[in-house]
Design an enzyme around this catalytic site. Structure first.
Site, PDB file in Angstrom:
ATOM      1  N   ILE A 107      -5.176   3.061  -1.600  1.00  0.00           N
ATOM      2  CA  ILE A 107      -6.033   1.884  -1.765  1.00  0.00           C
ATOM      3  C   ILE A 107      -7.318   2.045  -0.970  1.00  0.00           C
ATOM      4  CG2 ILE A 107      -6.228  -0.592  -1.305  1.00  0.00           C
ATOM      5  CD1 ILE A 107      -3.192  -0.775  -1.853  1.00  0.00           C
ATOM      6  N   SER A 188      -4.225  -6.140   3.106  1.00  0.00           N
ATOM      7  CA  SER A 188      -2.958  -5.461   3.403  1.00  0.00           C
ATOM      8  C   SER A 188      -1.830  -6.472   3.543  1.00  0.00           C
ATOM      9  CB  SER A 188      -3.102  -4.588   4.649  1.00  0.00           C
ATOM     10  OG  SER A 188      -3.566  -5.330   5.760  1.00  0.00           O
ATOM     11  N   ARG A 189      -1.579  -6.944   4.759  1.00  0.00           N
ATOM     12  CA  ARG A 189      -0.570  -7.959   5.038  1.00  0.00           C
ATOM     13  C   ARG A 189      -1.123  -8.893   6.108  1.00  0.00           C
ATOM     14  NH1 ARG A 189       1.388  -6.670   0.936  1.00  0.00           N
ATOM     15  NH2 ARG A 189       3.543  -6.056   0.471  1.00  0.00           N
ATOM     16  N   GLU A 218       2.484 -17.552   3.685  1.00  0.00           N
ATOM     17  CA  GLU A 218       1.772 -17.715   2.410  1.00  0.00           C
ATOM     18  C   GLU A 218       2.528 -18.700   1.535  1.00  0.00           C
ATOM     19  OE1 GLU A 218      -0.111 -13.189   2.165  1.00  0.00           O
ATOM     20  OE2 GLU A 218       1.576 -13.725   0.878  1.00  0.00           O
ATOM     21  N   HIS A 237      -3.073 -13.948  -2.351  1.00  0.00           N
ATOM     22  CA  HIS A 237      -2.362 -12.669  -2.433  1.00  0.00           C
ATOM     23  C   HIS A 237      -2.345 -12.156  -3.877  1.00  0.00           C
ATOM     24  CE1 HIS A 237       0.897 -10.120  -0.241  1.00  0.00           C
ATOM     25  NE2 HIS A 237       0.226  -9.384  -1.125  1.00  0.00           N
ATOM     26  N   SER A 240      -2.854  -7.329  -6.807  1.00  0.00           N
ATOM     27  CA  SER A 240      -2.397  -6.635  -8.017  1.00  0.00           C
ATOM     28  C   SER A 240      -2.321  -7.561  -9.226  1.00  0.00           C
ATOM     29  CB  SER A 240      -1.013  -6.023  -7.771  1.00  0.00           C
ATOM     30  OG  SER A 240      -0.043  -7.046  -7.548  1.00  0.00           O
TER      31      SER A 240
END
Length: 271
Positions: A107, A188-189, A218, A237, A240
């Protein structure tokens, strides 16, 4: 597993004695206890490669949206109270700016490829340095120490996996090393960033702005201070979240499940 559900606990594993494989959507596996699963003889698969292009696109989108203040601009343009557009309402340049990428995996590298088209200066910090030809292809310069990257970058983009080593990788000290004009972008996170330290840094103008596709939890509680700051963009989030990618993710998960049930090598097995 979709959105980390169901939670794979020892109680669940004990109740499923014939379980052979867990297929998890996306690339992150921080929600899985791999040793526990292995102790029950359960294989694990994820979908690491298909998500990289869309997630890199979103990283660039967040950088552009934050730098040009698109959310604020939209609100101004559609507000019933707007009578004129102020001439001193300005964003900052992306082209020619310095981008620091923390985590130069698939990524991160795709972000660098996109940033090169914007004539950005690219720095990166990674556990391992990329090959010289890979660096040259995108014009990226390796920073062995993350501090060097933080001090020089106009935009700092996080694209690391969540591990014990990267948990709260960006905290009060790291934020204070960044330029007061810098923007933090996290694809990322959420737990890679100390969220309380980030709130404080944004409120006190230690850094200019943040653009986050991930938080913890989240979604955030509706009274969370991050939701009230003008210099923050938060998306749900969606790294994708395109139709094609989610379709392929489901196909890859089904393929891994079929292989696991048939006793065949599991594609994209997490070892």
């Amino acid at each position: 597993m979709w959105y980390h559900k169901p939670a794979i606990t020892e109680e669940l594993l004990q109740s499923l004695p014939n379980l052979k494989v867990v297929a998890s959507s996306g690339v992150g596996i921080d929600h899985l206890d791999l040793k526990l699963l292995a102790s029950y003889g359960v294989k694990v698969a994820n979908t690491p490669f298909i998500v990289s292009t869309d997630t890199a696109d979103l990283g660039m989108a967040l950088m552009l949206a934050s730098s040009r203040r698109l959310v604020e601009g939209h609100e101004m343009a559609v507000s019933p109270d707007t009578e004129y557009f102020p001439a001193d309402w300005l964003g900052v340049e992306v082209s020619g700016a310095t981008l620091g990428i923390v985590g130069m995996g698939t990524i991160g590298y795709k972000v660098a490829e996109r940033a090169k088209a914007f004539e950005m200066k690219i720095l990166y910090h990674n556990r391992n340095q990329r090959k010289k030809e890979e660096e040259s292809a995108v014009g990226a310069v390796y920073c062995k120490k993350i501090d060097d990257l933080l001090q020089q970058s106009d935009f700092v983009l996080l694209a690391v996996n969540l591990t014990p080593q990267t948990r709260k990788l960006i905290g009060k000290r790291e934020l204070e090393l960044m330029k007061p004009t810098a923007t933090l972008i996290n694809i990322s996170r959420g737990l890679v960033v100390d969220q309380d330290a980030l709130v404080e840094a944004l409120q006190n103008k230690v850094i200019k702005a943040a653009a986050l596709d991930v938080t913890y939890p989240e979604p955030l509680p509706r009274d969370h201070p991050l939701l009230k700051l003008k210099n923050v963009i938060i998306t749900p989030h969606i790294g994708s979240a395109t139709k094609k990618t989610r379709w392929v993710m489901m196909e890859e998960m089904a393929e891994s499940i079929e292989a696991g049930l048939a006793g065949l090598p599991v594609p994209r097995e997490v070892l």
